[in-house]
Write a protein that holds these residues in place. Sequence first.
Motif, PDB file in Angstrom:
ATOM      1  N   SER A  12      30.800   1.211  99.295  1.00  0.00           N
ATOM      2  CA  SER A  12      31.152   2.693  99.976  1.00  0.00           C
ATOM      3  C   SER A  12      29.980   3.200 100.661  1.00  0.00           C
ATOM      4  O   SER A  12      30.127   4.434 101.420  1.00  0.00           O
ATOM      5  N   SER A  13      28.721   2.858 100.535  1.00  0.00           N
ATOM      6  CA  SER A  13      27.691   3.459 101.171  1.00  0.00           C
ATOM      7  C   SER A  13      27.640   3.378 102.756  1.00  0.00           C
ATOM      8  O   SER A  13      28.169   2.339 103.288  1.00  0.00           O
ATOM      9  N   GLY A  14      27.588   4.599 103.330  1.00  0.00           N
ATOM     10  CA  GLY A  14      27.830   4.917 104.870  1.00  0.00           C
ATOM     11  C   GLY A  14      29.201   5.085 105.120  1.00  0.00           C
ATOM     12  O   GLY A  14      29.364   5.343 106.429  1.00  0.00           O
ATOM     13  N   ASN A  15      30.009   5.074 104.055  1.00  0.00           N
ATOM     14  CA  ASN A  15      31.365   5.501 104.036  1.00  0.00           C
ATOM     15  C   ASN A  15      31.792   6.945 103.714  1.00  0.00           C
ATOM     16  O   ASN A  15      31.006   7.180 102.625  1.00  0.00           O
ATOM     17  N   ILE A  16      32.841   7.564 104.284  1.00  0.00           N
ATOM     18  CA  ILE A  16      33.146   9.013 103.514  1.00  0.00           C
ATOM     19  C   ILE A  16      34.657   8.636 103.104  1.00  0.00           C
ATOM     20  O   ILE A  16      35.357   8.178 103.766  1.00  0.00           O
ATOM     21  N   ILE A  17      34.862   8.875 101.907  1.00  0.00           N
ATOM     22  CA  ILE A  17      36.044   8.536 101.196  1.00  0.00           C
ATOM     23  C   ILE A  17      36.908   9.752 101.120  1.00  0.00           C
ATOM     24  O   ILE A  17      36.300  10.812 100.611  1.00  0.00           O
ATOM     25  N   SER A  18      38.116   9.748 101.404  1.00  0.00           N
ATOM     26  CA  SER A  18      38.807  10.950 101.514  1.00  0.00           C
ATOM     27  C   SER A  18      40.016  10.873 100.363  1.00  0.00           C
ATOM     28  O   SER A  18      39.776  11.322  98.930  1.00  0.00           O
ATOM     29  N   ILE A  19      40.886  10.159 100.379  1.00  0.00           N
ATOM     30  CA  ILE A  19      42.060  10.161  99.361  1.00  0.00           C
ATOM     31  C   ILE A  19      41.635   9.054  98.467  1.00  0.00           C
ATOM     32  O   ILE A  19      41.572   7.900  99.201  1.00  0.00           O
ATOM     33  N   MET A  20      41.893   9.011  97.094  1.00  0.00           N
ATOM     34  CA  MET A  20      41.919   7.888  96.274  1.00  0.00           C
ATOM     35  C   MET A  20      43.103   8.083  95.454  1.00  0.00           C
ATOM     36  O   MET A  20      43.630   9.018  95.107  1.00  0.00           O
ATOM     37  N   GLY A  21      43.839   6.810  95.117  1.00  0.00           N
ATOM     38  CA  GLY A  21      45.105   6.937  94.599  1.00  0.00           C
ATOM     39  C   GLY A  21      45.326   5.693  93.805  1.00  0.00           C
ATOM     40  O   GLY A  21      44.559   4.614  93.912  1.00  0.00           O
ATOM     41  N   TRP A  22      46.446   5.816  93.120  1.00  0.00           N
ATOM     42  CA  TRP A  22      47.125   4.918  92.392  1.00  0.00           C
ATOM     43  C   TRP A  22      48.491   4.553  92.772  1.00  0.00           C
ATOM     44  O   TRP A  22      49.317   5.419  92.808  1.00  0.00           O
ATOM     45  N   TYR A  23      48.759   3.191  92.705  1.00  0.00           N
ATOM     46  CA  TYR A  23      50.069   2.604  93.121  1.00  0.00           C
ATOM     47  C   TYR A  23      50.566   1.619  92.254  1.00  0.00           C
ATOM     48  O   TYR A  23      49.611   0.857  91.574  1.00  0.00           O
ATOM     49  N   ARG A  24      51.613   1.553  91.989  1.00  0.00           N
ATOM     50  CA  ARG A  24      52.356   0.441  91.200  1.00  0.00           C
ATOM     51  C   ARG A  24      53.110  -0.522  91.675  1.00  0.00           C
ATOM     52  O   ARG A  24      54.081   0.093  92.494  1.00  0.00           O
ATOM     53  N   GLN A  25      53.609  -1.717  91.101  1.00  0.00           N
ATOM     54  CA  GLN A  25      54.531  -2.487  91.556  1.00  0.00           C
ATOM     55  C   GLN A  25      55.236  -3.193  90.430  1.00  0.00           C
ATOM     56  O   GLN A  25      54.677  -3.993  89.812  1.00  0.00           O
ATOM     57  N   PRO A  26      56.297  -2.782  90.110  1.00  0.00           N
ATOM     58  CA  PRO A  26      57.004  -3.352  88.528  1.00  0.00           C
ATOM     59  C   PRO A  26      57.505  -4.663  89.241  1.00  0.00           C
ATOM     60  O   PRO A  26      57.735  -5.062  90.447  1.00  0.00           O
ATOM     61  N   PRO A  27      57.750  -5.694  88.150  1.00  0.00           N
ATOM     62  CA  PRO A  27      58.321  -6.778  88.516  1.00  0.00           C
ATOM     63  C   PRO A  27      59.705  -6.792  89.328  1.00  0.00           C
ATOM     64  O   PRO A  27      60.580  -6.123  88.919  1.00  0.00           O
ATOM     65  N   GLY A  28      59.843  -7.391  90.632  1.00  0.00           N
ATOM     66  CA  GLY A  28      60.855  -7.548  91.227  1.00  0.00           C
ATOM     67  C   GLY A  28      61.182  -6.342  92.153  1.00  0.00           C
ATOM     68  O   GLY A  28      62.025  -6.287  92.989  1.00  0.00           O
ATOM     69  N   LYS A  29      60.110  -5.440  92.233  1.00  0.00           N
ATOM     70  CA  LYS A  29      60.309  -4.313  92.867  1.00  0.00           C
ATOM     71  C   LYS A  29      59.349  -4.084  94.079  1.00  0.00           C
ATOM     72  O   LYS A  29      58.263  -4.646  94.049  1.00  0.00           O
TER      73      LYS A  29
END
Length: 122
Positions: free
Chosen positions: A27-44
């Motif tokens: 990430s050097s030289g980058n500006i990070i805005s949003i960080m987050g978590w997503y999930r994928q349940p089985p079959g969804k």
Amino acid sequence: QVQPVESGGGLVQVGGSLRLTCAASGSSGNIISIMGWYRQPPGKQRELVAIISSAGTTDYADSAKGRFTISRDNAKNTVYLQMNTLEPEDTAVYFCQVRARKSSEWLERIYWGQGTQVTVSS
């Protein structure tokens, strides 16, 4: 290029806790805005769990409110997800998402980690 790397998944019993960590390497030289978590349940489809801005503003899916806490360390470009009172319905592959732009550009890109498996057994 920014590369999110997740860790901390595993097998846990109902009612237990896990803490996921995602470090954004490259990430050097980058500006990070949003960080987050997503999930994928089985079959969804993949779904939002929680996101956090660089200023610490958070947003949660209804299923996560009151049980999960997202936090981040801007100095380490790392985001955490503390998950408590886990339920079988929380079983999924959890993905970290990072939104960042090069300091010399305006275009923001979205980067995904490879995911970490969380299994809640009853």
